[in-house]
Each structure stands twice: as structure tokens, then as C-alpha cells.
Design a protein around this motif. Structure first.
Motif, mmCIF file in Angstrom:
data_model
loop_
_atom_site.group_PDB
_atom_site.id
_atom_site.type_symbol
_atom_site.label_atom_id
_atom_site.label_comp_id
_atom_site.label_asym_id
_atom_site.label_seq_id
_atom_site.Cartn_x
_atom_site.Cartn_y
_atom_site.Cartn_z
ATOM 1 N N SER A 145 0.240 8.214 -6.317
ATOM 2 C CA SER A 145 -0.815 9.200 -6.136
ATOM 3 C C SER A 145 -0.418 10.553 -6.717
ATOM 4 O O SER A 145 0.734 10.959 -6.636
ATOM 5 N N THR A 146 -1.406 11.230 -7.285
ATOM 6 C CA THR A 146 -1.167 12.568 -7.825
ATOM 7 C C THR A 146 -1.758 13.653 -6.934
ATOM 8 O O THR A 146 -1.775 14.820 -7.315
ATOM 9 N N CYS A 147 -2.236 13.275 -5.754
ATOM 10 C CA CYS A 147 -2.785 14.261 -4.821
ATOM 11 C C CYS A 147 -1.643 15.085 -4.236
ATOM 12 O O CYS A 147 -0.638 14.536 -3.785
ATOM 13 N N GLY A 148 -1.807 16.388 -4.228
ATOM 14 C CA GLY A 148 -0.773 17.276 -3.732
ATOM 15 C C GLY A 148 -0.675 17.340 -2.219
ATOM 16 O O GLY A 148 0.329 17.798 -1.678
ATOM 17 N N ARG A 149 -1.695 16.896 -1.502
ATOM 18 C CA ARG A 149 -1.703 17.027 -0.054
ATOM 19 C C ARG A 149 -1.377 15.728 0.666
ATOM 20 O O ARG A 149 -0.592 15.701 1.604
ATOM 21 N N LEU A 150 -1.976 14.618 0.250
ATOM 22 C CA LEU A 150 -1.794 13.357 0.970
ATOM 23 C C LEU A 150 -1.836 12.199 -0.020
ATOM 24 O O LEU A 150 -2.859 11.987 -0.674
ATOM 25 N N GLN A 151 -0.751 11.479 -0.122
ATOM 26 C CA GLN A 151 -0.681 10.324 -1.009
ATOM 27 C C GLN A 151 -1.082 9.084 -0.210
ATOM 28 O O GLN A 151 -0.487 8.793 0.822
ATOM 29 N N VAL A 152 -2.094 8.359 -0.703
ATOM 30 C CA VAL A 152 -2.638 7.201 0.001
ATOM 31 C C VAL A 152 -2.690 6.021 -0.957
ATOM 32 O O VAL A 152 -3.047 6.178 -2.118
ATOM 33 N N GLY A 153 -2.343 4.835 -0.447
ATOM 34 C CA GLY A 153 -2.428 3.612 -1.228
ATOM 35 C C GLY A 153 -3.261 2.574 -0.499
ATOM 36 O O GLY A 153 -3.313 2.569 0.737
ATOM 37 N N THR A 154 -3.916 1.682 -1.256
ATOM 38 C CA THR A 154 -4.792 0.653 -0.685
ATOM 39 C C THR A 154 -4.576 -0.673 -1.396
ATOM 40 O O THR A 154 -4.437 -0.711 -2.619
ATOM 41 N N VAL A 155 -4.579 -1.745 -0.608
ATOM 42 C CA VAL A 155 -4.561 -3.109 -1.119
ATOM 43 C C VAL A 155 -5.741 -3.840 -0.495
ATOM 44 O O VAL A 155 -5.958 -3.756 0.714
ATOM 45 N N VAL A 156 -6.508 -4.563 -1.314
ATOM 46 C CA VAL A 156 -7.630 -5.369 -0.828
ATOM 47 C C VAL A 156 -7.274 -6.832 -1.073
ATOM 48 O O VAL A 156 -6.892 -7.199 -2.191
ATOM 49 N N THR A 157 -7.378 -7.652 -0.020
ATOM 50 C CA THR A 157 -7.088 -9.083 -0.146
ATOM 51 C C THR A 157 -8.308 -9.896 0.265
ATOM 52 O O THR A 157 -9.269 -9.365 0.823
ATOM 53 N N ASP A 158 -8.205 -11.204 0.031
ATOM 54 C CA ASP A 158 -9.238 -12.105 0.543
ATOM 55 C C ASP A 158 -8.972 -12.373 2.025
ATOM 56 O O ASP A 158 -7.951 -11.956 2.574
ATOM 57 N N ALA A 159 -9.878 -13.074 2.676
ATOM 58 C CA ALA A 159 -9.794 -13.313 4.118
ATOM 59 C C ALA A 159 -8.576 -14.128 4.513
ATOM 60 O O ALA A 159 -8.049 -13.978 5.616
ATOM 61 N N GLN A 160 -8.101 -14.988 3.613
ATOM 62 C CA GLN A 160 -6.952 -15.841 3.913
ATOM 63 C C GLN A 160 -5.621 -15.163 3.594
ATOM 64 O O GLN A 160 -4.572 -15.776 3.760
ATOM 65 N N ALA B 74 0.837 -1.203 0.000
ATOM 66 C CA ALA B 74 0.000 0.000 0.000
ATOM 67 C C ALA B 74 0.874 1.256 0.000
ATOM 68 O O ALA B 74 0.572 2.233 -0.701
ATOM 69 N N GLU B 75 1.956 1.234 0.764
ATOM 70 C CA GLU B 75 2.858 2.391 0.796
ATOM 71 C C GLU B 75 3.502 2.627 -0.574
ATOM 72 O O GLU B 75 3.664 3.776 -0.991
ATOM 73 N N GLU B 76 3.865 1.568 -1.262
ATOM 74 C CA GLU B 76 4.437 1.719 -2.603
ATOM 75 C C GLU B 76 3.394 2.269 -3.579
ATOM 76 O O GLU B 76 3.704 3.111 -4.410
ATOM 77 N N LEU B 77 2.162 1.784 -3.477
ATOM 78 C CA LEU B 77 1.097 2.284 -4.347
ATOM 79 C C LEU B 77 0.849 3.770 -4.109
ATOM 80 O O LEU B 77 0.549 4.517 -5.048
ATOM 81 N N ALA B 78 0.962 4.207 -2.855
ATOM 82 C CA ALA B 78 0.734 5.617 -2.527
ATOM 83 C C ALA B 78 1.682 6.537 -3.301
ATOM 84 O O ALA B 78 1.340 7.677 -3.597
ATOM 85 N N LYS B 79 2.837 6.021 -3.673
ATOM 86 C CA LYS B 79 3.813 6.827 -4.408
ATOM 87 C C LYS B 79 3.318 7.174 -5.818
ATOM 88 O O LYS B 79 3.845 8.068 -6.455
#
Length: 167
Positions: A47-62, A40-45
Motif C-alpha cells: 500500500s502507498t497510503c500514508g495513514r493506513l496500509q490495508v490488504g484484501t484477499v477474496v476467495t471462493d466459499a470452499q 492480506a497482511e503481506e499485501l498491505a505492505k
């Protein structure tokens, strides 16, 4: 009374794969929770937002399959910049939204890893998306999203215990 322990040594992490009934030794390798947080931190890089770069990963339960990824920014095909510099009005689509719209709706008990805790609207989308746990690295300026997750029985976990380990 049954006692239990946490494999990653993070008591707030009550995800079923992390709870055990025997005292574990020190982890010999990086926990999967930390692997996904770093993704998620790598994905945030991106981001084109000038104020806060955020990244998200969604996985299955396992934690075996990455279902979707996202980072915050403008809509596809639009200029790669914010619409406004006013906090909360930049016009960027949040990373959680970008990831959840790509995640299969039929998969139940999803797990979300996001660099910053979700805002209220993203928390509502997370709740409706069948997510059981939300791991985040840093708290957002407004704690209302985390509070809403707790109210809806989605477990939020501030996950920073292993941030600097295994680097």
C-alpha cells in the motif's frame, strides 16, 4: 439439542468449513483462515497510503481458490501517494474495492479477508458482491461497516486468535 464445535477454536467463525459436530483436537497446522489473513497482511505492505496500509484477499466459499487480491493506494498510473493527509480524504482506493473489482461476479458466496474492518462504503460493495463472510484482523476506527454487514446477513469475524501462532 445438537452441539457443534469450531475447528479453529474461534466461535465467531461460523463459516461452514469451520463448524463440526465432533470435538476437534488442537489444530495440527495453521488454519486456512489464518493463511489468508497473513496473505492480506503481506499485501498491505504494498500500500502507498500514508495513514493506513490495508490488504484484501477474496476467495471462493470452499477456500480453495484465491479469486482476487487488493491493497489501498492511488489509481493505476497516478502518483504513488495520497492526495491529502486528512483522514478519510486521502483519495486512495480502498483495498476491498481494488480486490472486488477483480473478483468474478458470477462466483457466489465469496469470502473476504482484510487487515482492517471495512468502512460503510466498502461494506456496501461487499454486500452487493455476494460475500458471505468477512474476516478482519483489526477494527477500523468507525464500526459502522461491521454493523452494516451484520444487518445484511454477512458474517463479520474479527480473526486474531492465531495471529502469533505458527510464526
Amino acid at each position: 439439542m445438537t452441539s457443534y464445535f469450531f475447528k479453529d477454536d474461534v466461535a465467531a467463525n461460523t463459516h461452514p468449513l469451520n463448524v463440526c459436530f465432533e470435538q476437534p483436537g488442537a489444530p495440527e497446522r495453521i488454519p486456512l483462515y489464518e493463511v489468508y489473513m497473513r496473505m492480506a497482511e503481506e499485501l498491505a505492505k504494498r500500500s502507498t497510503c500514508g495513514r493506513l496500509q490495508v490488504g484484501t484477499v477474496v476467495t471462493d466459499a470452499q477456500l480453495e481458490n484465491v479469486l482476487a487480491i487488493g491493497y489501498n493506494g492511488n489509481a493505476r498510473g497516478l502518483a504513488n501517494r495520497c492526495d491529502s493527509t486528512v483522514p478519510g480524504q486521502c483519495g486512495c482506493i480502498h483495498s476491498e474495492v481494488n480486490a472486488l473489482i477483480k473478483a468474478p461476479g458470477a462466483v457466489k458466496d465469496k469470502v473476504v479477508f482484510v487487515t482492517n474492518s471495512p468502512c460503510v462504503m466498502c461494506a456496501k460493495l461487499i454486500i452487493n458482491s455476494g460475500v458471505t463472510h468477512v474476516f478482519y484482523r483489526q477494527a477500523y476506527r468507525d464500526p459502522s461497516g461491521v454493523e452494516l454487514l451484520q444487518t445484511a446477513s454477512v458474517t463479520p469475524v474479527q480473526y486474531d486468535r492465531w495471529r502469533d501462532a505458527w510464526r
